[in-house]
Every structure is written in structure tokens, then in C-alpha cells.
Design a protein around this motif. Structure first.
Motif, PDB file in Angstrom:
ATOM      1  N   ARG A 217       0.828  -1.212   0.000  1.00  0.00           N
ATOM      2  CA  ARG A 217       0.000   0.000   0.000  1.00  0.00           C
ATOM      3  C   ARG A 217       0.860   1.258   0.000  1.00  0.00           C
ATOM      4  N   GLU A 218       1.941   1.210   0.728  1.00  0.00           N
ATOM      5  CA  GLU A 218       2.838   2.355   0.736  1.00  0.00           C
ATOM      6  C   GLU A 218       3.443   2.569  -0.651  1.00  0.00           C
ATOM      7  N   THR A 219       3.851   1.474  -1.295  1.00  0.00           N
ATOM      8  CA  THR A 219       4.440   1.555  -2.623  1.00  0.00           C
ATOM      9  C   THR A 219       3.453   2.125  -3.641  1.00  0.00           C
ATOM     10  N   LEU A 220       2.177   1.759  -3.495  1.00  0.00           N
ATOM     11  CA  LEU A 220       1.155   2.177  -4.452  1.00  0.00           C
ATOM     12  C   LEU A 220       0.439   3.463  -4.035  1.00  0.00           C
ATOM     13  N   ASN A 221       0.894   4.070  -2.954  1.00  0.00           N
ATOM     14  CA  ASN A 221       0.271   5.299  -2.441  1.00  0.00           C
ATOM     15  C   ASN A 221      -1.207   5.093  -2.100  1.00  0.00           C
ATOM     16  N   LEU A 222      -1.507   3.958  -1.488  1.00  0.00           N
ATOM     17  CA  LEU A 222      -2.853   3.656  -1.029  1.00  0.00           C
ATOM     18  C   LEU A 222      -2.923   3.826   0.477  1.00  0.00           C
ATOM     19  N   GLN A 223      -4.054   4.269   0.973  1.00  0.00           N
ATOM     20  CA  GLN A 223      -4.202   4.530   2.396  1.00  0.00           C
ATOM     21  C   GLN A 223      -4.076   3.236   3.204  1.00  0.00           C
ATOM     22  N   THR A 294     -10.588   3.461  -9.067  1.00  0.00           N
ATOM     23  CA  THR A 294      -9.371   3.699  -9.833  1.00  0.00           C
ATOM     24  C   THR A 294      -9.265   2.698 -10.965  1.00  0.00           C
TER      25      THR A 294
END
Length: 442
Positions: A217-223, A294
């Protein structure tokens, strides 16, 4: 990893419309392309020299693509070098057959084992077998007799397809079903004749399953606290994306805080993706889901692995699916699956162990199943662990290749016996004619 300790010989995998070397997610590029490519590479690791034949769809495409030692894609010209949809390809198949024989002649190669994929390729394989001694294996990937039951508009090619699928099952040396359900469908809707082996599809258990959810999630900029519902695959009405979108639009799912619907697949962002993508986008707008939806566009395998890992649930809402590679890719990633209760999905997804099943086209049932998973992190994690365990034990590509290797070797042995038996019969016949001629002369 399988050791390449023996030279098994040469084998041809034929996938006329499903190019093993094409980027997954493009039009006409999906599970079959993955299957042929991964099976080819895994078979090469067992010692086979694998050539995967497909149709060239652009002059810019390389004629030969090397994938790994012992495995390559060979693109043959059949018709204009441009994209042609599956329902329009049949008229080009005779040219594909001739191109195959030219390649054999020019490369001084004969393939004793040919494994065809999809009904178009089965026709090619059966035509080849009329002209050379070969053992022919076929994998359907989808059955027209089942597929057309789920469609309102039946293509003009349907009658031809059904006839060829029946002839294939009854005459080729072996048909490979990817699930017991597909085998049942063959017997119920195609023919009681023919030889069927059940060998499942596989997935890359090294690529999928080694990424932590939080890191993905961090890599994909997801909350970090988002409730992520994922669809992965191409845009096709039969894939049931509309059912998923409408399920997410129902109150039991939509009211979750930070709900996110990710639809992965198709073209790169900013590129047109055909009528189905436009239709799905209009439904998203109609349900006022634009802010939480998305469309990623086409993803490579490494990107897709990130999205599988990041998701709370992966949804496979297909109207018909003989196997369903997306389901086992998600399961390998430790992500539970909500899938249509059809075809091979009833084999890959075990209800309450690896995910949940729902009737196809039933948005209410899908919404309820999605809600059950995203509303209970403990259940989600339990199903995710069960999903990964099932894939490890049943669906690795090397395990699939080992089963195919056994099948090919047994058929190759039969072929050798038939060849030498045929030569002995010819010698005996020649001897008898010689004796008969000698007696007449005397």
C-alpha cells in the motif's frame, strides 16, 4: 525449481490468437497467454525444447522471441499482420497451417508432440496431424457449449466452433481439462467420447505472495486503512465487471469508510480501451463511485503482484470461467477471493477456506460476500492464509509442468511404438509382395 537434467526432445505449443510474448491486459490477452507462456517456460526447465506458435499481429513484432533457455515464441503470418478478433480468425487458419509446415521445413524440425490451446488452435492441430505422425494434446480454455449459454448474442462462428470442439474431444490423443468441473462440462455438453486428463493451471508462487500488505500500500500510495476491493483482468462483458461495480455501489459495501474499488487491466492510463471500458466507466459515474474507483490500465506482473498484496479482497465475477488464473494469483498473494460459482472457480476457490462464492450476475450476493470479508479483518486474514496454503499445495507452475511432462512422455512412447510397428508392417508387406512376385515369375 525443476532441474534441466535431460533432453526430452521438441514440443510445439500452439496458441493462434493468444500470443505468449504479448503484454498481458491488451485486447485478446489474458489467462490463456499466461498459461501458455508459463507452461512453456516450466517445461523448458524439465528439459523440453519448447516452441510456442502464435499469429503475428503487427509488422513491428519480432518473428521469434526468446524467453529462456529452451523456450521461445514463434510468430507466423496468417492473413494481414494486424489484430483480428477471435470470431474472425477462422478463415486465416489454413494459412497458419501452411506457415507452420514451412517453418518445420526451413528449420529442419519435426515436432512429435503438439499441444494446442483454444478451439481455433485445435483445428490447426488436427490439420497438421493429417499430414504428419504426431501426438496431439488439447486444452480448451473455454467451451463454446458452456460459454454460449451465458450469452444473449451468439456469434455467427458458433456452429463451426461447436462442431470443431466435438471433433477435437473425440479424436485427439488427449484433452487436458484444467478442473474437474471443466471435465464434467465436456462430458455433459460436448461428447462422452475421448480421453481426458485433469491437470490444473498454475501460478508463480515466488512472484505472488512475498509482499507485505502494508508495504504494498505504501508503494502504491494507497491509504493504510482503506478497504480495497480489486478486480484484475481484461475488459470483456463476460468478465462480469458490471456486477462488481454495482455490488460496490450497494449500501452494505459503499458505506464502509475509505472503500476503494481498483479495476486493474486493459490499456495504459490515457489510452482508449474499447467499448466495454467506456461502458463500465459510465456505470461508475451513474452510481457516483468515481471518487472511490481507480482504473489502473494495463499492469506488468510485478505491479500486479503489488495490487494483489494490497487488496483486502479480489473479486472474480465472471459469467463463465473454465479455470480462472486471477483467482489463484490473488490466493497465492494471501488475498481472499470472492468469485462466481461457475466452472473452474468452484475448484480453485474453497468457500469459507480460501474465499467465498456467489451466483454469477447477482450483485446482491456479491455485495454480501464482499462485505463479509472487508468488515472482519480476522476472517480476511484467515481466508488469506488458507488461500496461500491451497495454491502452494496444488497450483505451482512447476507442479503443473511435471504432470504435463508425464503425459507427454507416455504419448511419446506410444508414438515410437506406433512408428516402429508401422515400419515392421511395411517391411512385412514388402516381403509378401516380393514373395508373391517371385512365385508368379517361377
Amino acid at each position: 525449481m525443476l532441474a534441466q537434467d535431460k533432453n526430452r526432445g521438441k514440443i510445439a505449443l500452439i496458441s493462434v490468437h493468444g500470443d505468449p510474448a504479448v503484454e498481458i491486459g491488451k485486447e485478446e490477452a489474458g489467462g490463456q497467454n499466461v498459461y501458455v507462456r508459463q507452461v512453456g517456460e516450466a517445461l523448458a526447465r524439465t528439459g523440453w525444447q519448447v516452441d510456442m506458435f502464435t499469429r503475428r499481429t503487427s509488422p513491428e513484432q519480432k518473428a521469434i522471441v526468446e524467453h529462456c533457455p529452451g523456450c521461445r515464441t514463434i510468430r507466423l503470418t496468417a492473413g494481414a499482420e494486424t489484430f483480428v478478433g477471435r470470431n474472425e480468425l477462422f478463415k486465416h487458419l489454413p494459412e497458419f497451417v501452411e506457415a507452420f509446415f514451412r517453418f518445420q521445413a526451413e528449420s529442419n524440425t519435426i515436432y512429435p508432440i503438439i499441444h494446442t490451446n483454444y478451439w481455433l488452435s485445435s483445428w490447426v492441430g488436427m490439420e497438421i496431424r493429417k499430414r504428419q505422425l504426431v501426438k496431439l494434446i488439447h486444452t480448451y480454455h473455454s467451451l463454446g457449449a458452456v460459454k454460449y449459454k451465458a450469452e444473449t448474442t451468439i456469434p455467427l462462428i458458433a456452429k463451426t466452433r461447436l462442431k470443431i470442439e466435438k471433433n477435437c474431444l473425440e479424436t485427439v490423443d488427449r484433452v487436458v481439462a484444467t478442473s474437474p468441473q471443466e471435465q464434467d462440462h465436456m462430458r455433459s455438453f460436448v461428447s462422452q467420447k475421448g480421453n481426458i486428463d485433469v491437470i490444473p493451471c498454475g501460478t508463480d508462487i515466488e512472484r505472488f505472495g512475498n509482499i507485505d500488505r502494508a508495504i504494498a500500500r505504501e508503494t502504491l500510495n494507497l491509504q493504510p486503512n482503506a478497504k480495497i476491493v480489486l478486480y484484475a483482468g481484461r475488459f470483456d462483458p463476460r468478465k462480469g465487471i458490471e456486477t462488481l461495480v454495482r455490488a460496490v455501489g450497494r449500501s452494505e459495501v459503499r458505506t464502509h469508510e475509505n472503500i476503494q474499488l481498483i479495476i486493474a487491466g486493459g490499456s495504459r492510463p490515457g489510452q482508449p480501451d474499447g467499448e466495454e471500458r467506456a461502458r463500465i466507466e459510465s456505470i461508475v459515474e451513474e452510481l457516483e463511485l468515481t471518487d472511490c474507483t481507480t482504473f489502473t490500465g494495463r499492469l506488468d506482473h510485478d505491479q500486479l503482484a503489488q495490487y494483489y498484496a494490497a487488496a483486502d479482497v479480489c473479486v472474480v465475477p465472471s459469467h463463465y470461467e473454465p479455470f480462472g488464473l486471477v483467482a489463484i494469483e490473488a490466493m497465492a498473494s494471501g488475498t481472499p477471493v470472492v468469485a462466481s460459482e461457475v466452472g473452474g472457480l468452484k475448484y480453485t476457490v474453497v468457500p469459507e477456506e480460501t474465499g467465498l462464492l456467489a451466483p454469477p450476475k447477482d450483485e446482491v450476493a456479491f455485495a454480501a460476500s464482499i462485505n463479509r470479508i472487508i468488515s472482519n479483518p480476522t476472517r480476511r486474514d484467515r481466508l488469506g492464509h488458507g488461500a496461500r496454503d491451497r495454491v502452494e499445495s496444488h497450483f505451482s507452475w512447476d507442479g503443473v509442468a511435471m504432470q504435463l511432462d508425464e503425459l507427454y512422455l507416455s504419448l511419446l512412447k506410444q508414438l515410437h511404438q506406433e512408428f516402429f510397428f508401422g515400419k515392421r508392417k511395411a517391411k512385412v508387406a514388402t516381403k509378401k509382395r516380393a514373395i508373391s512376385t517371385s512365385q508368379k515369375v517361377s
